[in-house]
Design a protein around this motif. Sequence first.
Motif, PDB file in Angstrom:
ATOM      1  N   VAL A 113      60.053 157.020  68.765  1.00  7.04           N
ATOM      2  CA  VAL A 113      59.015 156.823  67.753  1.00  7.04           C
ATOM      3  C   VAL A 113      57.878 155.971  68.307  1.00  7.04           C
ATOM      4  CG1 VAL A 113      58.517 156.055  65.405  1.00  7.04           C
ATOM      5  CG2 VAL A 113      60.736 157.066  65.933  1.00  7.04           C
ATOM      6  N   LEU A 114      58.199 154.952  69.088  1.00  9.28           N
ATOM      7  CA  LEU A 114      57.144 154.152  69.714  1.00  9.28           C
ATOM      8  C   LEU A 114      56.229 155.023  70.570  1.00  9.28           C
ATOM      9  CD1 LEU A 114      59.022 150.877  70.729  1.00  9.28           C
ATOM     10  CD2 LEU A 114      56.897 150.995  69.417  1.00  9.28           C
ATOM     11  N   ALA A 115      56.824 155.930  71.345  1.00  8.01           N
ATOM     12  CA  ALA A 115      56.021 156.817  72.177  1.00  8.01           C
ATOM     13  C   ALA A 115      55.136 157.712  71.319  1.00  8.01           C
ATOM     14  CB  ALA A 115      56.930 157.655  73.078  1.00  8.01           C
ATOM     15  N   ARG A 116      55.676 158.212  70.212  1.00 10.97           N
ATOM     16  CA  ARG A 116      54.873 159.050  69.314  1.00 10.97           C
ATOM     17  C   ARG A 116      53.731 158.260  68.673  1.00 10.97           C
ATOM     18  NH1 ARG A 116      57.804 163.860  66.089  1.00 10.97           N
ATOM     19  NH2 ARG A 116      58.678 164.927  67.892  1.00 10.97           N
ATOM     20  N   GLU A 123      61.501 166.477  49.668  1.00  7.61           N
ATOM     21  CA  GLU A 123      61.014 166.008  50.978  1.00  7.61           C
ATOM     22  C   GLU A 123      62.109 165.352  51.809  1.00  7.61           C
ATOM     23  OE1 GLU A 123      56.447 164.907  51.270  1.00  7.61           O
ATOM     24  OE2 GLU A 123      57.507 163.545  49.921  1.00  7.61           O
ATOM     25  N   LEU A 124      63.083 164.717  51.170  1.00  3.31           N
ATOM     26  CA  LEU A 124      64.127 164.027  51.916  1.00  3.31           C
ATOM     27  C   LEU A 124      65.033 165.032  52.602  1.00  3.31           C
ATOM     28  CD1 LEU A 124      65.705 161.504  52.743  1.00  3.31           C
ATOM     29  CD2 LEU A 124      66.964 161.673  50.591  1.00  3.31           C
ATOM     30  N   VAL A 125      65.146 164.903  53.932  1.00  3.79           N
ATOM     31  CA  VAL A 125      66.041 165.757  54.712  1.00  3.79           C
ATOM     32  C   VAL A 125      67.241 164.963  55.203  1.00  3.79           C
ATOM     33  CG1 VAL A 125      66.257 167.201  56.775  1.00  3.79           C
ATOM     34  CG2 VAL A 125      64.171 167.300  55.391  1.00  3.79           C
ATOM     35  N   ASP A 126      66.990 163.823  55.841  1.00  2.00           N
ATOM     36  CA  ASP A 126      68.083 163.020  56.404  1.00  2.00           C
ATOM     37  C   ASP A 126      67.541 161.638  56.736  1.00  2.00           C
ATOM     38  OD1 ASP A 126      70.511 162.241  57.588  1.00  2.00           O
ATOM     39  OD2 ASP A 126      69.905 162.992  59.544  1.00  2.00           O
ATOM     40  N   THR A 127      68.289 160.598  56.406  1.00  2.00           N
ATOM     41  CA  THR A 127      67.833 159.237  56.669  1.00  2.00           C
ATOM     42  C   THR A 127      68.299 158.697  58.020  1.00  2.00           C
ATOM     43  OG1 THR A 127      69.753 158.326  55.490  1.00  2.00           O
ATOM     44  CG2 THR A 127      67.734 158.677  54.222  1.00  2.00           C
ATOM     45  N   THR A 128      69.033 159.513  58.793  1.00  2.00           N
ATOM     46  CA  THR A 128      69.450 159.071  60.122  1.00  2.00           C
ATOM     47  C   THR A 128      68.222 158.732  60.959  1.00  2.00           C
ATOM     48  OG1 THR A 128      71.345 160.561  60.019  1.00  2.00           O
ATOM     49  CG2 THR A 128      70.763 159.684  62.175  1.00  2.00           C
ATOM     50  N   GLY A 129      68.216 157.565  61.562  1.00  2.00           N
ATOM     51  CA  GLY A 129      67.109 157.159  62.420  1.00  2.00           C
ATOM     52  C   GLY A 129      65.972 156.463  61.701  1.00  2.00           C
ATOM     53  N   CYS A 130      66.056 156.341  60.376  1.00  2.00           N
ATOM     54  CA  CYS A 130      64.962 155.691  59.657  1.00  2.00           C
ATOM     55  C   CYS A 130      64.844 154.208  60.024  1.00  2.00           C
ATOM     56  CB  CYS A 130      65.147 155.850  58.150  1.00  2.00           C
ATOM     57  SG  CYS A 130      64.779 157.522  57.557  1.00  2.00           S
ATOM     58  N   GLY A 131      65.966 153.548  60.229  1.00  2.00           N
ATOM     59  CA  GLY A 131      65.915 152.152  60.650  1.00  2.00           C
ATOM     60  C   GLY A 131      65.258 151.995  62.010  1.00  2.00           C
ATOM     61  N   ASP A 132      65.565 152.906  62.940  1.00  2.00           N
ATOM     62  CA  ASP A 132      64.950 152.877  64.267  1.00  2.00           C
ATOM     63  C   ASP A 132      63.453 153.152  64.157  1.00  2.00           C
ATOM     64  OD1 ASP A 132      67.563 152.562  65.281  1.00  2.00           O
ATOM     65  OD2 ASP A 132      67.831 154.735  65.365  1.00  2.00           O
ATOM     66  N   ALA A 133      63.081 154.082  63.263  1.00  2.00           N
ATOM     67  CA  ALA A 133      61.667 154.377  63.054  1.00  2.00           C
ATOM     68  C   ALA A 133      60.934 153.173  62.475  1.00  2.00           C
ATOM     69  CB  ALA A 133      61.517 155.582  62.132  1.00  2.00           C
ATOM     70  N   GLY A 181      66.453 163.616  62.703  1.00  2.00           N
ATOM     71  CA  GLY A 181      66.267 162.843  63.923  1.00  2.00           C
ATOM     72  C   GLY A 181      64.856 162.297  64.038  1.00  2.00           C
ATOM     73  N   THR A 182      64.708 161.283  64.904  1.00  2.00           N
ATOM     74  CA  THR A 182      63.418 160.628  65.075  1.00  2.00           C
ATOM     75  C   THR A 182      62.397 161.526  65.750  1.00  2.00           C
ATOM     76  OG1 THR A 182      64.288 159.666  67.114  1.00  2.00           O
ATOM     77  CG2 THR A 182      64.379 158.299  65.153  1.00  2.00           C
ATOM     78  N   ASP A 183      62.844 162.572  66.429  1.00  2.00           N
ATOM     79  CA  ASP A 183      61.922 163.458  67.149  1.00  2.00           C
ATOM     80  C   ASP A 183      61.562 164.700  66.346  1.00  2.00           C
ATOM     81  OD1 ASP A 183      64.502 164.507  67.307  1.00  2.00           O
ATOM     82  OD2 ASP A 183      64.148 165.439  69.257  1.00  2.00           O
ATOM     83  N   ALA A 184      61.955 164.768  65.082  1.00  4.17           N
ATOM     84  CA  ALA A 184      61.690 165.951  64.263  1.00  4.17           C
ATOM     85  C   ALA A 184      60.340 165.834  63.577  1.00  4.17           C
ATOM     86  CB  ALA A 184      62.791 166.143  63.228  1.00  4.17           C
ATOM     87  N   GLY A 185      59.712 166.970  63.336  1.00  8.82           N
ATOM     88  CA  GLY A 185      58.462 166.980  62.601  1.00  8.82           C
ATOM     89  C   GLY A 185      57.273 166.611  63.463  1.00  8.82           C
ATOM     90  N   GLU A 186      56.111 166.619  62.830  1.00  9.69           N
ATOM     91  CA  GLU A 186      54.858 166.313  63.507  1.00  9.69           C
ATOM     92  C   GLU A 186      54.273 165.041  62.902  1.00  9.69           C
ATOM     93  OE1 GLU A 186      53.661 167.903  66.079  1.00  9.69           O
ATOM     94  OE2 GLU A 186      55.253 169.434  66.079  1.00  9.69           O
ATOM     95  N   TYR A 187      54.256 163.971  63.676  1.00  7.35           N
ATOM     96  CA  TYR A 187      53.599 162.746  63.237  1.00  7.35           C
ATOM     97  C   TYR A 187      53.145 161.987  64.474  1.00  7.35           C
ATOM     98  CZ  TYR A 187      58.045 160.499  64.426  1.00  7.35           C
ATOM     99  OH  TYR A 187      59.158 160.069  65.100  1.00  7.35           O
ATOM    100  N   ASP A 188      52.069 161.255  64.336  1.00  4.24           N
ATOM    101  CA  ASP A 188      51.566 160.404  65.410  1.00  4.24           C
ATOM    102  C   ASP A 188      50.996 159.143  64.779  1.00  4.24           C
ATOM    103  OD1 ASP A 188      49.124 161.176  64.328  1.00  4.24           O
ATOM    104  OD2 ASP A 188      48.616 162.539  65.972  1.00  4.24           O
ATOM    105  N   LEU A 189      50.349 158.316  65.584  1.00  4.46           N
ATOM    106  CA  LEU A 189      49.855 157.044  65.059  1.00  4.46           C
ATOM    107  C   LEU A 189      48.843 157.252  63.944  1.00  4.46           C
ATOM    108  CD1 LEU A 189      49.794 153.968  65.197  1.00  4.46           C
ATOM    109  CD2 LEU A 189      48.043 154.163  66.992  1.00  4.46           C
ATOM    110  N   ASP A 190      47.938 158.205  64.108  1.00  5.15           N
ATOM    111  CA  ASP A 190      46.925 158.415  63.078  1.00  5.15           C
ATOM    112  C   ASP A 190      47.556 158.817  61.744  1.00  5.15           C
ATOM    113  OD1 ASP A 190      44.882 157.789  64.804  1.00  5.15           O
ATOM    114  OD2 ASP A 190      44.461 159.870  65.364  1.00  5.15           O
ATOM    115  N   VAL A 191      48.557 159.692  61.805  1.00  2.80           N
ATOM    116  CA  VAL A 191      49.231 160.136  60.587  1.00  2.80           C
ATOM    117  C   VAL A 191      49.932 158.971  59.899  1.00  2.80           C
ATOM    118  CG1 VAL A 191      51.130 161.568  59.719  1.00  2.80           C
ATOM    119  CG2 VAL A 191      49.491 162.533  61.345  1.00  2.80           C
ATOM    120  N   VAL A 192      50.627 158.154  60.673  1.00  4.13           N
ATOM    121  CA  VAL A 192      51.376 157.033  60.101  1.00  4.13           C
ATOM    122  C   VAL A 192      50.430 155.948  59.593  1.00  4.13           C
ATOM    123  CG1 VAL A 192      53.064 155.230  60.619  1.00  4.13           C
ATOM    124  CG2 VAL A 192      53.421 157.549  61.486  1.00  4.13           C
TER     125      VAL A 192
END
Length: 308
Positions: A38-41, A240-250, A284-295
Amino acid sequence: MLDTHVVRVESIPERSDGALVDTIRLSPAGTAGGTGVVLARLGAQVRSFGAVGTDPAGDALLAMLGREGVDVAGLVRKADVQTSASVIPVRPDGERPAWHCIGANGAFTLDDLDRGDDGPLAGCDHLHLGGPEFLGGPVAGELLAWARERGLTTSVDVLAPGDADLLAWIVDALPHTGHLLPNDEQVRGFTGESDLAAGARALVAAGAGCVAVTRGAEGALVVTADEVVEVPAFPLGDGELVDTTGCGDAFSAGYLRGLALGRSRADAARLGCAAAHHVARGLGTDAGEYDLDVVLALAGPASAAASG
Protein backbone atom coordinates in the motif's frame (compact mmCIF):
# COMPACT_ATOMS: atom_id res chain seq x y z
CA MET A 1 3.66 -13.58 3.84
CA LEU A 2 1.51 -14.98 1.04
CA ASP A 3 -2.25 -14.99 1.64
CA THR A 4 -4.70 -17.30 -0.09
CA HIS A 5 -8.23 -15.90 0.12
CA VAL A 6 -11.10 -18.34 -0.39
CA VAL A 7 -14.37 -16.45 -0.73
CA ARG A 8 -17.81 -17.70 0.32
CA VAL A 9 -16.79 -20.68 2.43
CA GLU A 10 -20.00 -21.94 4.02
CA SER A 11 -18.47 -24.98 5.72
CA ILE A 12 -15.51 -27.34 5.57
CA PRO A 13 -16.55 -30.34 3.43
CA GLU A 14 -16.82 -33.69 5.22
CA ARG A 15 -14.16 -36.36 4.62
CA SER A 16 -12.92 -36.03 1.01
CA ASP A 17 -15.96 -34.15 -0.30
CA GLY A 18 -15.61 -30.92 -2.23
CA ALA A 19 -17.44 -27.61 -2.43
CA LEU A 20 -17.58 -24.69 -4.84
CA VAL A 21 -16.53 -21.18 -3.76
CA ASP A 22 -16.72 -17.81 -5.49
CA THR A 23 -13.03 -16.88 -5.65
CA ILE A 24 -9.57 -18.14 -4.74
CA ARG A 25 -6.95 -15.39 -4.86
CA LEU A 26 -3.31 -14.96 -3.83
CA SER A 27 -1.93 -11.68 -2.49
CA PRO A 28 1.13 -10.37 -0.64
CA ALA A 29 0.20 -9.69 2.96
CA GLY A 30 1.32 -9.15 6.53
CA THR A 31 2.30 -6.27 8.77
CA ALA A 32 5.36 -5.71 6.56
CA GLY A 33 4.35 -7.07 3.14
CA GLY A 34 0.82 -5.71 3.03
CA THR A 35 1.89 -2.37 4.44
CA GLY A 36 4.71 -2.17 1.90
CA VAL A 37 2.37 -2.79 -1.02
CA VAL A 38 0.00 0.00 0.00
CA LEU A 39 2.87 2.39 0.72
CA ALA A 40 4.20 1.77 -2.79
CA ARG A 41 0.75 2.41 -4.26
CA LEU A 42 0.65 5.67 -2.33
CA GLY A 43 3.86 6.83 -3.97
CA ALA A 44 6.47 5.88 -1.38
CA GLN A 45 9.77 4.26 -2.31
CA VAL A 46 9.69 0.96 -0.42
CA ARG A 47 12.44 -1.55 0.30
CA SER A 48 11.45 -4.85 1.89
CA PHE A 49 13.69 -6.83 4.27
CA GLY A 50 12.91 -10.28 5.65
CA ALA A 51 13.07 -13.94 4.72
CA VAL A 52 11.17 -16.17 2.31
CA GLY A 53 11.65 -19.77 1.31
CA THR A 54 13.12 -21.07 -1.93
CA ASP A 55 9.72 -22.61 -2.71
CA PRO A 56 7.20 -21.62 -5.41
CA ALA A 57 5.30 -19.56 -2.82
CA GLY A 58 8.44 -17.48 -2.36
CA ASP A 59 8.76 -17.05 -6.12
CA ALA A 60 5.16 -15.86 -6.31
CA LEU A 61 5.53 -13.48 -3.36
CA LEU A 62 8.67 -11.87 -4.79
CA ALA A 63 6.98 -11.44 -8.17
CA MET A 64 3.87 -9.86 -6.63
CA LEU A 65 5.86 -7.42 -4.50
CA GLY A 66 8.09 -6.52 -7.44
CA ARG A 67 5.06 -5.91 -9.65
CA GLU A 68 3.84 -3.36 -7.08
CA GLY A 69 7.15 -1.52 -7.20
CA VAL A 70 8.55 -2.83 -3.90
CA ASP A 71 12.35 -3.31 -3.91
CA VAL A 72 12.85 -6.93 -2.80
CA ALA A 73 16.65 -7.02 -2.92
CA GLY A 74 16.72 -7.14 0.89
CA LEU A 75 14.66 -10.35 1.11
CA VAL A 76 16.86 -13.36 1.82
CA ARG A 77 15.83 -16.85 0.72
CA LYS A 78 16.17 -19.79 3.09
CA ALA A 79 16.12 -23.33 1.72
CA ASP A 80 15.21 -25.12 4.94
CA VAL A 81 11.86 -23.39 5.63
CA GLN A 82 8.78 -22.59 3.60
CA THR A 83 7.56 -19.09 2.80
CA SER A 84 5.25 -17.74 5.49
CA ALA A 85 1.67 -18.21 4.32
CA SER A 86 -1.96 -18.02 5.38
CA VAL A 87 -5.21 -19.47 4.08
CA ILE A 88 -8.22 -17.25 4.80
CA PRO A 89 -11.69 -18.74 4.30
CA VAL A 90 -14.07 -15.80 3.99
CA ARG A 91 -17.57 -16.74 5.17
CA PRO A 92 -20.74 -15.34 3.59
CA ASP A 93 -21.22 -12.98 6.56
CA GLY A 94 -17.69 -11.58 6.13
CA GLU A 95 -16.06 -13.44 9.04
CA ARG A 96 -12.57 -14.57 8.14
CA PRO A 97 -10.82 -17.15 10.31
CA ALA A 98 -7.34 -18.14 9.14
CA TRP A 99 -4.80 -20.92 9.04
CA HIS A 100 -1.23 -19.66 9.27
CA CYS A 101 2.24 -21.17 8.85
CA ILE A 102 5.01 -19.02 10.36
CA GLY A 103 7.66 -20.45 8.06
CA ALA A 104 10.56 -18.20 7.05
CA ASN A 105 9.41 -15.26 9.17
CA GLY A 106 10.52 -17.20 12.23
CA ALA A 107 13.97 -17.81 10.73
CA PHE A 108 14.87 -14.17 10.01
CA THR A 109 17.58 -12.66 12.26
CA LEU A 110 19.56 -9.43 12.32
CA ASP A 111 22.45 -11.36 10.78
CA ASP A 112 20.33 -11.46 7.60
CA LEU A 113 20.16 -7.65 7.50
CA ASP A 114 22.97 -5.60 5.98
CA ARG A 115 23.30 -2.54 8.19
CA GLY A 116 26.49 -1.29 6.60
CA ASP A 117 26.96 2.36 5.65
CA ASP A 118 26.65 1.43 1.98
CA GLY A 119 24.00 -1.26 2.51
CA PRO A 120 20.43 -1.29 1.24
CA LEU A 121 19.17 0.54 4.34
CA ALA A 122 21.35 3.53 3.49
CA GLY A 123 19.26 6.42 2.27
CA CYS A 124 16.06 5.28 3.98
CA ASP A 125 14.28 7.81 6.18
CA HIS A 126 11.80 5.52 7.95
CA LEU A 127 11.94 1.96 9.31
CA HIS A 128 8.67 0.09 9.74
CA LEU A 129 9.02 -3.17 11.67
CA GLY A 130 6.23 -5.69 11.19
CA GLY A 131 6.04 -8.55 13.67
CA PRO A 132 8.67 -7.57 16.30
CA GLU A 133 7.65 -10.68 18.22
CA PHE A 134 9.62 -12.83 15.77
CA LEU A 135 12.84 -11.05 16.73
CA GLY A 136 11.97 -10.53 20.39
CA GLY A 137 11.99 -7.24 22.23
CA PRO A 138 15.74 -6.85 22.90
CA VAL A 139 16.71 -7.61 19.29
CA ALA A 140 13.85 -5.54 17.87
CA GLY A 141 14.88 -2.73 20.21
CA GLU A 142 18.47 -2.99 18.98
CA LEU A 143 17.34 -2.60 15.38
CA LEU A 144 14.98 0.29 16.10
CA ALA A 145 17.58 2.08 18.26
CA TRP A 146 20.12 1.67 15.46
CA ALA A 147 17.66 3.25 13.03
CA ARG A 148 16.87 6.19 15.28
CA GLU A 149 20.57 6.85 15.91
CA ARG A 150 20.88 7.33 12.14
CA GLY A 151 17.99 9.75 11.98
CA LEU A 152 15.26 7.39 10.79
CA THR A 153 11.77 7.61 12.19
CA THR A 154 10.31 4.29 13.31
CA SER A 155 7.03 2.42 13.52
CA VAL A 156 5.98 -1.03 14.72
CA ASP A 157 2.97 -3.23 14.01
CA VAL A 158 2.48 -6.46 15.95
CA LEU A 159 1.13 -9.47 14.07
CA ALA A 160 0.11 -11.79 16.92
CA PRO A 161 -3.00 -11.36 19.09
CA GLY A 162 -2.42 -9.22 22.16
CA ASP A 163 -1.85 -10.54 25.65
CA ALA A 164 0.27 -9.47 28.60
CA ASP A 165 2.93 -12.12 27.98
CA LEU A 166 3.41 -10.95 24.41
CA LEU A 167 3.75 -7.37 25.57
CA ALA A 168 6.44 -8.48 28.03
CA TRP A 169 8.20 -10.24 25.11
CA ILE A 170 8.42 -7.07 22.98
CA VAL A 171 8.40 -4.30 25.61
CA ASP A 172 12.11 -3.54 25.10
CA ALA A 173 11.27 -2.32 21.60
CA LEU A 174 8.74 0.30 22.71
CA PRO A 175 11.16 3.04 23.86
CA HIS A 176 12.57 3.07 20.32
CA THR A 177 9.16 3.05 18.61
CA GLY A 178 7.99 6.40 17.31
CA HIS A 179 4.60 5.07 16.21
CA LEU A 180 2.97 1.88 17.48
CA LEU A 181 0.16 0.66 15.21
CA PRO A 182 -1.94 -2.01 16.98
CA ASN A 183 -5.60 -2.87 16.67
CA ASP A 184 -8.10 -2.40 19.49
CA GLU A 185 -8.09 -6.06 20.54
CA GLN A 186 -4.30 -6.04 20.83
CA VAL A 187 -4.32 -2.91 22.99
CA ARG A 188 -6.87 -4.38 25.39
CA GLY A 189 -5.04 -7.70 25.47
CA PHE A 190 -1.64 -6.11 26.06
CA THR A 191 -2.79 -3.88 28.90
CA GLY A 192 -5.89 -5.48 30.40
CA GLU A 193 -7.67 -2.13 30.04
CA SER A 194 -11.26 -2.20 28.85
CA ASP A 195 -11.07 1.51 27.98
CA LEU A 196 -9.16 1.81 24.70
CA ALA A 197 -7.73 5.25 25.38
CA ALA A 198 -6.47 4.12 28.78
CA GLY A 199 -4.83 1.09 27.20
CA ALA A 200 -3.15 3.21 24.54
CA ARG A 201 -1.91 5.64 27.20
CA ALA A 202 -0.40 2.68 29.08
CA LEU A 203 1.57 1.77 25.94
CA VAL A 204 2.75 5.36 25.62
CA ALA A 205 3.84 5.19 29.26
CA ALA A 206 5.77 2.00 28.37
CA GLY A 207 7.80 3.97 25.83
CA ALA A 208 5.95 4.33 22.53
CA GLY A 209 5.94 7.88 21.23
CA CYS A 210 2.47 7.62 19.70
CA VAL A 211 -0.11 4.83 19.55
CA ALA A 212 -2.44 4.88 16.54
CA VAL A 213 -5.08 2.21 17.16
CA THR A 214 -7.38 0.81 14.49
CA ARG A 215 -10.97 0.22 15.64
CA GLY A 216 -12.52 -1.58 12.68
CA ALA A 217 -15.65 0.14 11.40
CA GLU A 218 -15.24 2.86 14.05
CA GLY A 219 -12.01 4.19 12.55
CA ALA A 220 -8.90 4.95 14.61
CA LEU A 221 -7.75 6.43 17.89
CA VAL A 222 -4.50 8.43 18.02
CA VAL A 223 -2.96 8.74 21.47
CA THR A 224 0.17 10.53 22.69
CA ALA A 225 1.22 11.70 26.13
CA ASP A 226 -0.60 14.96 25.41
CA GLU A 227 -3.71 14.13 23.39
CA VAL A 228 -6.34 11.58 22.43
CA VAL A 229 -7.91 12.05 18.98
CA GLU A 230 -10.74 9.98 17.51
CA VAL A 231 -10.75 9.61 13.73
CA PRO A 232 -13.89 8.08 12.17
CA ALA A 233 -13.84 5.47 9.41
CA PHE A 234 -15.16 6.23 5.94
CA PRO A 235 -18.41 4.27 5.58
CA LEU A 236 -18.85 1.75 2.80
CA GLY A 237 -21.97 1.74 0.66
CA ASP A 238 -24.29 -1.20 0.22
CA GLY A 239 -22.44 -4.03 -1.48
CA GLU A 240 -19.04 -2.29 -1.36
CA LEU A 241 -17.53 -4.40 1.43
CA VAL A 242 -15.65 -7.38 0.01
CA ASP A 243 -13.12 -8.37 2.69
CA THR A 244 -11.46 -6.60 5.62
CA THR A 245 -8.25 -8.65 5.41
CA GLY A 246 -5.33 -6.24 5.18
CA CYS A 247 -7.27 -3.17 6.26
CA GLY A 248 -5.06 -2.71 9.32
CA ASP A 249 -1.95 -2.89 7.13
CA ALA A 250 -3.53 -0.38 4.74
CA PHE A 251 -4.24 1.98 7.66
CA SER A 252 -0.59 1.72 8.74
CA ALA A 253 0.56 2.57 5.22
CA GLY A 254 -1.79 5.51 4.83
CA TYR A 255 -0.90 6.84 8.28
CA LEU A 256 2.84 6.62 7.65
CA ARG A 257 2.49 8.16 4.19
CA GLY A 258 0.48 10.99 5.70
CA LEU A 259 3.22 11.70 8.24
CA ALA A 260 5.83 11.69 5.47
CA LEU A 261 3.74 14.26 3.59
CA GLY A 262 3.86 16.53 6.65
CA ARG A 263 0.33 15.90 7.88
CA SER A 264 -0.61 16.00 11.54
CA ARG A 265 -1.14 12.69 13.30
CA ALA A 266 -4.90 13.12 13.09
CA ASP A 267 -4.79 13.97 9.38
CA ALA A 268 -2.41 11.07 8.78
CA ALA A 269 -4.90 8.78 10.51
CA ARG A 270 -7.62 10.08 8.17
CA LEU A 271 -5.39 9.12 5.26
CA GLY A 272 -4.95 5.70 6.87
CA CYS A 273 -8.71 5.24 7.21
CA ALA A 274 -9.14 6.28 3.57
CA ALA A 275 -6.58 3.68 2.45
CA ALA A 276 -8.32 1.01 4.53
CA HIS A 277 -11.64 2.00 2.94
CA HIS A 278 -10.30 1.23 -0.55
CA VAL A 279 -8.67 -2.03 0.51
CA ALA A 280 -11.92 -3.27 2.08
CA ARG A 281 -13.51 -3.10 -1.36
CA GLY A 282 -11.23 -5.84 -2.73
CA LEU A 283 -9.43 -9.07 -1.80
CA GLY A 284 -6.03 -8.19 -0.39
CA THR A 285 -4.04 -4.96 -0.25
CA ASP A 286 -3.13 -5.25 -3.94
CA ALA A 287 -6.72 -5.52 -5.20
CA GLY A 288 -8.55 -2.76 -7.02
CA GLU A 289 -7.34 0.52 -8.44
CA TYR A 290 -6.22 3.20 -5.99
CA ASP A 291 -3.27 5.55 -5.69
CA LEU A 292 -2.29 8.55 -3.59
CA ASP A 293 -4.54 10.96 -5.47
CA VAL A 294 -7.57 8.69 -5.03
CA VAL A 295 -6.93 8.20 -1.31
CA LEU A 296 -6.19 11.88 -0.73
CA ALA A 297 -9.45 12.81 -2.43
CA LEU A 298 -11.36 10.68 0.07
CA ALA A 299 -9.31 11.78 3.10
CA GLY A 300 -9.81 15.46 2.34
CA PRO A 301 -7.41 18.39 2.79
CA ALA A 302 -4.96 18.52 5.63
CA SER A 303 -5.62 20.85 8.54
CA ALA A 304 -3.54 23.99 8.86
CA ALA A 305 -1.36 22.65 11.67
CA ALA A 306 0.84 19.60 11.22
CA SER A 307 2.78 17.77 13.92
CA GLY A 308 4.11 14.53 12.40
